[in-house]
Motif scaffolding. Structure first.
Motif, PDB file in Angstrom:
ATOM      1  N   GLN A 142      -2.889  -0.288  -0.663  1.00 40.08           N
ATOM      2  CA  GLN A 142      -1.628   0.415  -0.414  1.00 40.08           C
ATOM      3  C   GLN A 142      -1.038   0.983  -1.702  1.00 40.08           C
ATOM      4  O   GLN A 142      -0.530   2.102  -1.716  1.00 40.08           O
ATOM      5  CB  GLN A 142      -0.610  -0.514   0.250  1.00 40.08           C
ATOM      6  CG  GLN A 142      -0.923  -0.788   1.703  1.00 40.08           C
ATOM      7  CD  GLN A 142       0.229  -1.459   2.403  1.00 40.08           C
ATOM      8  OE1 GLN A 142       1.346  -0.960   2.397  1.00 40.08           O
ATOM      9  NE2 GLN A 142      -0.032  -2.602   3.008  1.00 40.08           N
ATOM     10  N   ASN A 195      -3.379   3.967  -3.061  1.00 47.33           N
ATOM     11  CA  ASN A 195      -3.472   5.150  -2.206  1.00 47.33           C
ATOM     12  C   ASN A 195      -2.110   5.680  -1.775  1.00 47.33           C
ATOM     13  O   ASN A 195      -2.025   6.483  -0.861  1.00 47.33           O
ATOM     14  CB  ASN A 195      -4.322   4.853  -0.969  1.00 47.33           C
ATOM     15  CG  ASN A 195      -5.761   4.642  -1.323  1.00 47.33           C
ATOM     16  OD1 ASN A 195      -6.320   5.380  -2.108  1.00 47.33           O
ATOM     17  ND2 ASN A 195      -6.371   3.629  -0.751  1.00 47.33           N
ATOM     18  N   ARG A 196      -1.065   5.219  -2.420  1.00 47.79           N
ATOM     19  CA  ARG A 196       0.281   5.622  -2.025  1.00 47.79           C
ATOM     20  C   ARG A 196       0.534   7.075  -2.383  1.00 47.79           C
ATOM     21  O   ARG A 196       0.220   7.528  -3.477  1.00 47.79           O
ATOM     22  CB  ARG A 196       1.303   4.726  -2.718  1.00 47.79           C
ATOM     23  CG  ARG A 196       2.700   4.951  -2.217  1.00 47.79           C
ATOM     24  CD  ARG A 196       3.714   4.117  -2.921  1.00 47.79           C
ATOM     25  NE  ARG A 196       3.196   2.808  -3.249  1.00 47.79           N
ATOM     26  CZ  ARG A 196       3.940   1.778  -3.548  1.00 47.79           C
ATOM     27  NH1 ARG A 196       5.230   1.892  -3.569  1.00 47.79           N
ATOM     28  NH2 ARG A 196       3.419   0.620  -3.848  1.00 47.79           N
ATOM     29  N   LYS A 197       1.114   7.798  -1.427  1.00 51.18           N
ATOM     30  CA  LYS A 197       1.540   9.169  -1.654  1.00 51.18           C
ATOM     31  C   LYS A 197       3.045   9.160  -1.875  1.00 51.18           C
ATOM     32  O   LYS A 197       3.728   8.214  -1.477  1.00 51.18           O
ATOM     33  CB  LYS A 197       1.186  10.025  -0.433  1.00 51.18           C
ATOM     34  CG  LYS A 197      -0.299  10.151  -0.210  1.00 51.18           C
ATOM     35  CD  LYS A 197      -0.587  10.904   1.062  1.00 51.18           C
ATOM     36  CE  LYS A 197      -2.086  10.886   1.303  1.00 51.18           C
ATOM     37  NZ  LYS A 197      -2.422  11.030   2.692  1.00 51.18           N
ATOM     38  N   ASP A 224       5.704   7.369   0.534  1.00 54.15           N
ATOM     39  CA  ASP A 224       5.137   6.262   1.320  1.00 54.15           C
ATOM     40  C   ASP A 224       5.806   4.954   0.939  1.00 54.15           C
ATOM     41  O   ASP A 224       6.095   4.716  -0.228  1.00 54.15           O
ATOM     42  CB  ASP A 224       3.625   6.130   1.081  1.00 54.15           C
ATOM     43  CG  ASP A 224       2.818   7.183   1.802  1.00 54.15           C
ATOM     44  OD1 ASP A 224       3.412   7.950   2.587  1.00 54.15           O
ATOM     45  OD2 ASP A 224       1.598   7.243   1.569  1.00 54.15           O
ATOM     46  N   LYS A 225       6.012   4.127   1.931  1.00 49.68           N
ATOM     47  CA  LYS A 225       6.582   2.805   1.677  1.00 49.68           C
ATOM     48  C   LYS A 225       5.496   1.751   1.830  1.00 49.68           C
ATOM     49  O   LYS A 225       4.570   1.907   2.621  1.00 49.68           O
ATOM     50  CB  LYS A 225       7.714   2.508   2.668  1.00 49.68           C
ATOM     51  CG  LYS A 225       8.924   3.374   2.473  1.00 49.68           C
ATOM     52  CD  LYS A 225      10.022   2.985   3.432  1.00 49.68           C
ATOM     53  CE  LYS A 225      11.248   3.832   3.210  1.00 49.68           C
ATOM     54  NZ  LYS A 225      12.303   3.493   4.149  1.00 49.68           N
ATOM     55  N   TYR A 226       5.660   0.692   1.062  1.00 53.66           N
ATOM     56  CA  TYR A 226       4.736  -0.432   1.175  1.00 53.66           C
ATOM     57  C   TYR A 226       5.011  -1.134   2.497  1.00 53.66           C
ATOM     58  O   TYR A 226       6.156  -1.420   2.838  1.00 53.66           O
ATOM     59  CB  TYR A 226       4.942  -1.398   0.003  1.00 53.66           C
ATOM     60  CG  TYR A 226       4.077  -2.622   0.118  1.00 53.66           C
ATOM     61  CD1 TYR A 226       2.732  -2.553  -0.185  1.00 53.66           C
ATOM     62  CD2 TYR A 226       4.601  -3.825   0.570  1.00 53.66           C
ATOM     63  CE1 TYR A 226       1.924  -3.664  -0.054  1.00 53.66           C
ATOM     64  CE2 TYR A 226       3.798  -4.939   0.712  1.00 53.66           C
ATOM     65  CZ  TYR A 226       2.466  -4.844   0.393  1.00 53.66           C
ATOM     66  OH  TYR A 226       1.678  -5.947   0.534  1.00 53.66           O
ATOM     67  N   ARG A 227       3.942  -1.423   3.259  1.00 52.79           N
ATOM     68  CA  ARG A 227       4.097  -2.066   4.566  1.00 52.79           C
ATOM     69  C   ARG A 227       3.625  -3.511   4.492  1.00 52.79           C
ATOM     70  O   ARG A 227       2.434  -3.794   4.532  1.00 52.79           O
ATOM     71  CB  ARG A 227       3.298  -1.295   5.611  1.00 52.79           C
ATOM     72  CG  ARG A 227       3.869   0.080   5.882  1.00 52.79           C
ATOM     73  CD  ARG A 227       3.075   0.900   6.875  1.00 52.79           C
ATOM     74  NE  ARG A 227       2.444   0.113   7.907  1.00 52.79           N
ATOM     75  CZ  ARG A 227       1.269   0.410   8.453  1.00 52.79           C
ATOM     76  NH1 ARG A 227       0.609   1.470   8.046  1.00 52.79           N
ATOM     77  NH2 ARG A 227       0.755  -0.348   9.402  1.00 52.79           N
ATOM     78  N   ALA A 254      -6.092   3.010   5.149  1.00 48.49           N
ATOM     79  CA  ALA A 254      -5.868   3.511   3.790  1.00 48.49           C
ATOM     80  C   ALA A 254      -7.121   3.336   2.937  1.00 48.49           C
ATOM     81  O   ALA A 254      -7.471   4.209   2.143  1.00 48.49           O
ATOM     82  CB  ALA A 254      -4.680   2.797   3.147  1.00 48.49           C
TER      83      ALA A 254
END
Length: 157
Positions: free
Chosen positions: A47, A50-52, A55-58, A122
Motif C-alpha cells: 500500500q 503503490n500509493r497514488k 490514496d488513503k491507507y486502508r 495493489a
C-alpha cells in the motif's frame, strides 16, 4: 567479555525452551503467527509503495491480509514443513539441509508470490507495472544489442 550463545544467559535458554515447547504443543498457531505478520507487513509495504496522490491507507485491507495469512495459508505451510521434515530424517551432513533450504526458498517464493498476486490488487498492479517497464526496456534495448552483435566482428577485425 559476554558473548552471545544459546547456552549462555539463563533467560535466553528459558525463552528458547519455552518457544520450542509452544511450537511442539501448538504447531499450527506457531506457523500462523509469523505467516500472518508477513502477510500484514507485505500489505503495508504494498500500500505504501503503490500509493497514488490522494490514496488513503486502508487498515481493513491489512487486517484482511493478516487473516488470510493466518487462516488460509497455514495448512499449506504446515504440510510443506512436514514434507521437509520427512526429507530431513537421517540427515547428518550439510548437503541435505542446504538442498531443502534452497528448494524451500525457490518453490516457496514462487508459491507465495502467486498467492499474493491473486489476493492483493495493489500488489498485482505493481507487478504489472514492473513487467510493462521490463518489456518496454527490453524492446528499446533489443535492437541496439542486435546491432552491436552484428557490428562486433567488423569492429574487432
Amino acid at each position: 567479555m559476554n558473548q552471545f550463545s544459546l547456552h549462555g544467559p539463563r533467560g535466553l535458554r528459558t525463552a528458547v525452551h519455552t518457544s520450542r515447547q509452544f511450537m511442539k504443543r501448538n504447531p499450527l498457531v506457531a506457523k500462523a503467527i509469523p505467516t500472518a505478520i508477513g502477510f500484514g507487513f507485505g500489505d503495508v509495504l504494498t500500500q505504501v509503495m503503490n500509493r497514488k496522490p490522494g490514496d488513503k491507507y486502508r487498515i481493513s485491507r491489512t487486517g484482511q491480509m493478516i487473516a488470510i495469512g493466518a487462516v488460509a495459508s497455514v495448512p499449506l505451510l504446515y504440510a510443506w514443513r512436514h514434507f521437509e521434515a520427512t526429507l530431513m530424517v537421517g540427515s547428518t551432513n550439510w548437503v541435505k539441509p542446504t538442498t531443502i533450504f534452497l528448494i524451500d526458498q525457490i518453490i516457496g517464493c514462487m508459491f507465495w508470490q502467486a498467492a499474493y498476486l491473486t489476493i492483493n490488487p495493489a500488489y498485482r498492479a505493481g507487478a504489472a507495472r514492473l513487467l510493462a517497464e521490463a518489456k518496454a526496456c527490453w524492446i528499446r534495448e533489443a535492437p541496439v544489442q542486435k546491432l552491436k552483435k552484428r557490428l562486433q566482428p567488423v569492429m574487432t577485425a
